[in-house]
Design a protein around this motif. Structure first.
Motif, mmCIF file in Angstrom:
data_model
loop_
_atom_site.group_PDB
_atom_site.id
_atom_site.type_symbol
_atom_site.label_atom_id
_atom_site.label_comp_id
_atom_site.label_asym_id
_atom_site.label_seq_id
_atom_site.Cartn_x
_atom_site.Cartn_y
_atom_site.Cartn_z
ATOM 1 N N ILE A 77 0.824 -1.211 0.000
ATOM 2 C CA ILE A 77 0.000 0.000 0.000
ATOM 3 C C ILE A 77 0.858 1.260 0.000
ATOM 4 C CG2 ILE A 77 -1.819 -1.196 1.294
ATOM 5 C CD1 ILE A 77 -1.021 0.508 3.762
ATOM 6 N N GLN A 78 0.253 2.362 -0.407
ATOM 7 C CA GLN A 78 0.839 3.693 -0.260
ATOM 8 C C GLN A 78 0.153 4.329 0.950
ATOM 9 O OE1 GLN A 78 3.336 4.898 -2.315
ATOM 10 N NE2 GLN A 78 3.292 2.854 -3.219
ATOM 11 N N PHE A 79 0.915 4.568 2.017
ATOM 12 C CA PHE A 79 0.320 5.101 3.245
ATOM 13 C C PHE A 79 0.732 6.550 3.459
ATOM 14 C CE2 PHE A 79 0.384 6.202 7.702
ATOM 15 C CZ PHE A 79 -0.879 5.811 8.113
ATOM 16 N N GLU A 80 -0.240 7.371 3.862
ATOM 17 C CA GLU A 80 0.047 8.767 4.212
ATOM 18 C C GLU A 80 -0.594 9.093 5.556
ATOM 19 O OE1 GLU A 80 -0.371 11.812 1.084
ATOM 20 O OE2 GLU A 80 -0.888 10.150 -0.244
ATOM 21 N N LYS A 81 0.235 9.587 6.477
ATOM 22 C CA LYS A 81 -0.279 10.000 7.783
ATOM 23 C C LYS A 81 -0.775 11.435 7.685
ATOM 24 C CE LYS A 81 0.861 10.221 12.688
ATOM 25 N NZ LYS A 81 1.912 10.056 13.720
ATOM 26 N N VAL A 82 -2.080 11.589 7.506
ATOM 27 C CA VAL A 82 -2.690 12.912 7.338
ATOM 28 C C VAL A 82 -4.090 12.907 7.943
ATOM 29 C CG1 VAL A 82 -1.445 13.563 5.227
ATOM 30 C CG2 VAL A 82 -3.592 12.276 5.052
ATOM 31 N N ASN A 83 -4.606 14.090 8.185
ATOM 32 C CA ASN A 83 -6.008 14.266 8.543
ATOM 33 C C ASN A 83 -6.779 14.664 7.294
ATOM 34 O OD1 ASN A 83 -6.168 13.839 11.437
ATOM 35 N ND2 ASN A 83 -4.912 15.672 11.636
ATOM 36 N N VAL A 84 -7.800 13.915 6.962
ATOM 37 C CA VAL A 84 -8.673 14.279 5.843
ATOM 38 C C VAL A 84 -9.679 15.293 6.347
ATOM 39 C CG1 VAL A 84 -10.416 13.433 4.232
ATOM 40 C CG2 VAL A 84 -8.354 12.084 4.667
#
Length: 371
Positions: A66-73
């Motif tokens: 997977i491509q993971f991004e630690k962000v708030n949507v």
């Protein structure tokens, strides 16, 4: 070269895990957006407060494809197939799966947010665990809300007190050295607005739980609501006041702010979640699904439902949505640890408590960690 369609997933809970465990990565480019890079074994959080229990795993390590991004949507542009993050950056998707869950419901009780602790993730668990370790002997710990989470916390606090009683007796008999500074006993209070704990279980198991708690001197405050609290006193609606050293709120969940935002955009009037059809799809959108606690699908908001929904959706993607059937939840039952090596289990008409229930709980934990 085959260009794979992009699936974007918002959230990293049980529904996401169910999807990631079953999706065919040769067919799709999978992206996960979450503010927590770890998947949380939420049913294990309660036991981790007084025991060594692994409560999380790294999504990036578990799922290297997977491509993971630690962000708030923070927002969505459904017209242009974009997810907007806290940095005002947009992520363009072909398919979007909403798995952002729910949030704690504090019912706007005065002083609750400022003076109590929630148990939603591994950070919360570590924080509470550190506080428990620093509490003096005979401290008062109050559990507000006696569903699954609250009841399991009480169960493990009972175990702590039981172990201490054994060590005290051995110390008196001169068999072992007992360190009073390291071994502490707590006064435990259980508060719930309902007449008994574990309202999702039948009356027989609720009463079984109550009897066990009475035998272990749990201070019971059922049929009582928390009206307000400060940093020393909890005020109940019946006029009772409870002095405390640590208060943990396990009083339920409510709709996530993202779900409210989405419902407003799509002109849905729903206070429970994002409405989906029998195939877990948002009908007003061509390429967006909602699963788990954030969806209003007619099923209870729990880990078992969320995992099965994620698995179901992954298989539909793998089959290119050909000849799909409606989602059908396969209930494996509910189990809850209540203390003293006893648990209660119920699946429709099958129910039991005690050591047999404890054995079932151990099997469920082993199975869950292999998922």
């Amino acid at each position: 070269m085959i260009i794979k369609k992009k699936i974007y997933i918002v959230g990293g809970g049980w529904a996401t895990k169910g999807f990631l465990d079953n999706i065919d990565y040769t067919l799709y480019d999978v992206h996960v957006l979450s503010n927590n890079e770890n998947f949380i074994y939420q049913p294990f959080l309660a036991s981790s407060l007084l025991n060594k229990e692994k409560t999380s795993l790294s999504l990036k390590e578990k799922y290297p494809s997977i491509q993971f991004e630690k962000v708030n949507v923070t927002d969505f542009d459904f017209k242009n197939n974009k997810v907007i993050t806290q940095f005002k950056e947009s992520e363009k998707y072909d398919y979007l799966i909403l798995c952002h869950g729910s949030v704690i419901n504090d019912f706007n009780i005065k002083g609750l947010k400022e003076n109590s602790y929630y148990l939603k993730n591994d950070y919360d668990a570590l924080q509470i665990k550190n506080i428990i370790n620093e509490l003096p002997n005979e401290s008062h710990i109050v559990i507000m809300g006696c569903g699954l989470t609250g009841s399991e916390i009480i169960g493990h606090l009972i175990d702590n007190n039981c172990k201490l009683d054994i060590k005290l007796n051995d110390y008196i008999d001169g068999l072992i050295f007992f360190d009073r500074k390291k071994n502490k006993k707590y006064n435990v209070h259980a508060i719930d607005g309902l007449p008994s704990p574990l309202n999702i279980f039948n009356e027989k198991l609720r009463l079984y739980t109550l009897d066990l708690w009475k035998k272990h001197n749990i201070n019971l405050h059922f049929g009582s609501f928390v009206k307000s609290m400060d940093n020393k006193i909890i005020n109940l609606n019946n006029g009772k006041k409870i002095e405390y050293d640590l208060a943990i709120w396990a009083g339920g969940i409510k709709i996530h702010p993202l779900s409210i935002l989405i419902n407003k955009k799509l002109e849905y009037k729903n206070n429970y979640g994002i409405p989906v059809n029998d195939f877990l799809k948002i009908e007003k959108l061509d390429n967006v699904w909602a699963v788990g606690d954030c969806a209003h699908s007619g099923y209870a908001p729990n880990a078992q439902v969320a995992y099965q929904q994620g698995k179901y959706l992954a298989k539909n993607f793998n089959n290119k949505f050909e000849n799909i059937k409606k989602f059908n939840f396969q209930n494996k039952g509910q189990v809850c640890y209540i203390g003293n090596n006893e648990a209660v289990y119920q699946n429709d008409d099958i129910c039991f408590g005690g050591l047999l229930g404890y054995g079932m709980m151990k099997l469920v934990k082993i199975y869950t960690k292999f998922l």
